[in-house]
Design a protein around this motif. Structure first.
Motif, PDB file in Angstrom:
ATOM      1  N   PHE A  32      68.617  29.163  31.613  1.00 47.91           N
ATOM      2  CA  PHE A  32      68.501  29.310  30.160  1.00 47.91           C
ATOM      3  C   PHE A  32      69.913  29.133  29.593  1.00 47.91           C
ATOM      4  N   HIS A  33      70.169  27.981  28.982  1.00 49.43           N
ATOM      5  CA  HIS A  33      71.507  27.667  28.473  1.00 49.43           C
ATOM      6  C   HIS A  33      71.782  28.337  27.127  1.00 49.43           C
ATOM      7  N   LYS A  34      70.779  28.336  26.239  1.00 54.08           N
ATOM      8  CA  LYS A  34      70.960  28.862  24.886  1.00 54.08           C
ATOM      9  C   LYS A  34      69.649  29.496  24.433  1.00 54.08           C
ATOM     10  N   PRO A  35      69.719  30.448  23.510  1.00 53.14           N
ATOM     11  CA  PRO A  35      68.480  31.047  23.009  1.00 53.14           C
ATOM     12  C   PRO A  35      67.752  30.108  22.044  1.00 53.14           C
ATOM     13  N   VAL A  36      66.460  30.336  21.927  1.00 55.76           N
ATOM     14  CA  VAL A  36      65.625  29.624  20.961  1.00 55.76           C
ATOM     15  C   VAL A  36      65.275  30.626  19.866  1.00 55.76           C
ATOM     16  N   SER A  37      65.355  30.186  18.625  1.00 56.31           N
ATOM     17  CA  SER A  37      65.093  31.060  17.481  1.00 56.31           C
ATOM     18  C   SER A  37      63.771  30.711  16.813  1.00 56.31           C
ATOM     19  N   VAL A  38      63.254  31.652  16.069  1.00 56.28           N
ATOM     20  CA  VAL A  38      62.030  31.423  15.296  1.00 56.28           C
ATOM     21  C   VAL A  38      62.237  30.214  14.396  1.00 56.28           C
ATOM     22  N   GLY A  39      61.261  29.328  14.383  1.00 55.95           N
ATOM     23  CA  GLY A  39      61.320  28.135  13.544  1.00 55.95           C
ATOM     24  C   GLY A  39      61.906  26.922  14.225  1.00 55.95           C
ATOM     25  N   ASP A  40      62.575  27.111  15.360  1.00 59.39           N
ATOM     26  CA  ASP A  40      63.121  25.958  16.074  1.00 59.39           C
ATOM     27  C   ASP A  40      61.990  25.065  16.563  1.00 59.39           C
ATOM     28  N   GLU A  41      62.214  23.769  16.493  1.00 56.74           N
ATOM     29  CA  GLU A  41      61.297  22.798  17.070  1.00 56.74           C
ATOM     30  C   GLU A  41      61.757  22.565  18.501  1.00 56.74           C
ATOM     31  N   VAL A  42      60.879  22.854  19.458  1.00 55.81           N
ATOM     32  CA  VAL A  42      61.218  22.729  20.874  1.00 55.81           C
ATOM     33  C   VAL A  42      60.514  21.501  21.437  1.00 55.81           C
ATOM     34  N   SER A  43      61.296  20.561  21.948  1.00 59.05           N
ATOM     35  CA  SER A  43      60.763  19.353  22.575  1.00 59.05           C
ATOM     36  C   SER A  43      61.000  19.453  24.068  1.00 59.05           C
ATOM     37  N   ILE A  44      59.994  19.053  24.846  1.00 61.34           N
ATOM     38  CA  ILE A  44      60.075  19.195  26.299  1.00 61.34           C
ATOM     39  C   ILE A  44      59.968  17.818  26.948  1.00 61.34           C
ATOM     40  N   TYR A  45      60.851  17.594  27.918  1.00 61.56           N
ATOM     41  CA  TYR A  45      60.943  16.318  28.629  1.00 61.56           C
ATOM     42  C   TYR A  45      60.805  16.583  30.121  1.00 61.56           C
ATOM     43  N   ALA A  46      60.182  15.652  30.840  1.00 62.22           N
ATOM     44  CA  ALA A  46      59.970  15.842  32.273  1.00 62.22           C
ATOM     45  C   ALA A  46      60.119  14.530  33.021  1.00 62.22           C
ATOM     46  N   ARG A  47      60.578  14.638  34.268  1.00 57.23           N
ATOM     47  CA  ARG A  47      60.656  13.464  35.133  1.00 57.23           C
ATOM     48  C   ARG A  47      60.457  13.900  36.579  1.00 57.23           C
ATOM     49  N   VAL A  48      59.709  13.095  37.305  1.00 55.73           N
ATOM     50  CA  VAL A  48      59.475  13.345  38.728  1.00 55.73           C
ATOM     51  C   VAL A  48      60.772  13.044  39.468  1.00 55.73           C
ATOM     52  N   ILE A  49      61.193  13.990  40.313  1.00 50.63           N
ATOM     53  CA  ILE A  49      62.431  13.768  41.072  1.00 50.63           C
ATOM     54  C   ILE A  49      62.180  13.639  42.568  1.00 50.63           C
ATOM     55  N   LYS A  50      60.997  14.066  43.040  1.00 52.85           N
ATOM     56  CA  LYS A  50      60.716  13.952  44.474  1.00 52.85           C
ATOM     57  C   LYS A  50      59.221  14.130  44.709  1.00 52.85           C
ATOM     58  N   THR A  51      58.718  13.429  45.706  1.00 51.44           N
ATOM     59  CA  THR A  51      57.325  13.619  46.114  1.00 51.44           C
ATOM     60  C   THR A  51      57.283  13.878  47.613  1.00 51.44           C
ATOM     61  N   GLY A  52      56.253  14.591  48.020  1.00 52.50           N
ATOM     62  CA  GLY A  52      55.989  14.833  49.434  1.00 52.50           C
ATOM     63  C   GLY A  52      54.590  14.325  49.745  1.00 52.50           C
TER      64      GLY A  52
END
Length: 138
Positions: free
Chosen positions: A69-89
């Protein structure tokens, strides 16, 4: 695939956009910051998107590594989430997930990374047992 190193706090998100949500007052702790668990749940759901696509079906979350957790999120903030596959088994998929926030009350505010972690998902069958990942190109 192999685990890819993640640069320290890049200016741009790494991965595909997989979700966006607004932090609301009901999602706060007594200090007024957004609960880490609220953010973690959204990241888990978003990280499942590329896992589900790669597995071509149902997946279960089995582990979470290196949550920061780098920084806090405040009420009203728009949170965007990004993902990428880094490994498969054989049955598993590791996905690096980042959450970025942007204050909604500032028209030209820049986004900043607030949280990141690596989620491990396992492809499962209709009986909830692990199943092999489909062969790429099949």
């Amino acid at each position: 695939m192999t685990d890819a190193p993640v640069p320290a706090l890049p200016d741009q998100p790494l991965g595909q956009p997989v979700g966006r949500v607004i932090a609301m007052p009901a999602d706060t702790n007594p200090e007024g910051d957004i609960f880490g668990g609220w953010l973690l749940a959204h990241m888990d759901l978003a990280g499942a998107t590329p896992a589900f696509e790669l597995a071509q079906g149902r997946c279960a979350t089995v582990a979470l590594d290196a949550m920061v957790f780098h920084k806090p999120v405040s009420v009203g903030d728009e949170v965007s989430i990004y993902a990428r596959v880094i490994k498969t088994g054989r049955t598993s998929i590791r996905v690096h997930v980042e959450a970025w926030k942007r204050p909604r009350n500032q028209a030209h505010a820049t986004s900043e990374r607030v949280t990141e972690g690596v989620f491990t998902y396992v492809a499962i069958d209709q009986d909830r047992n692990p199943r092999p990942l489909p062969t790429l190109g099949a």
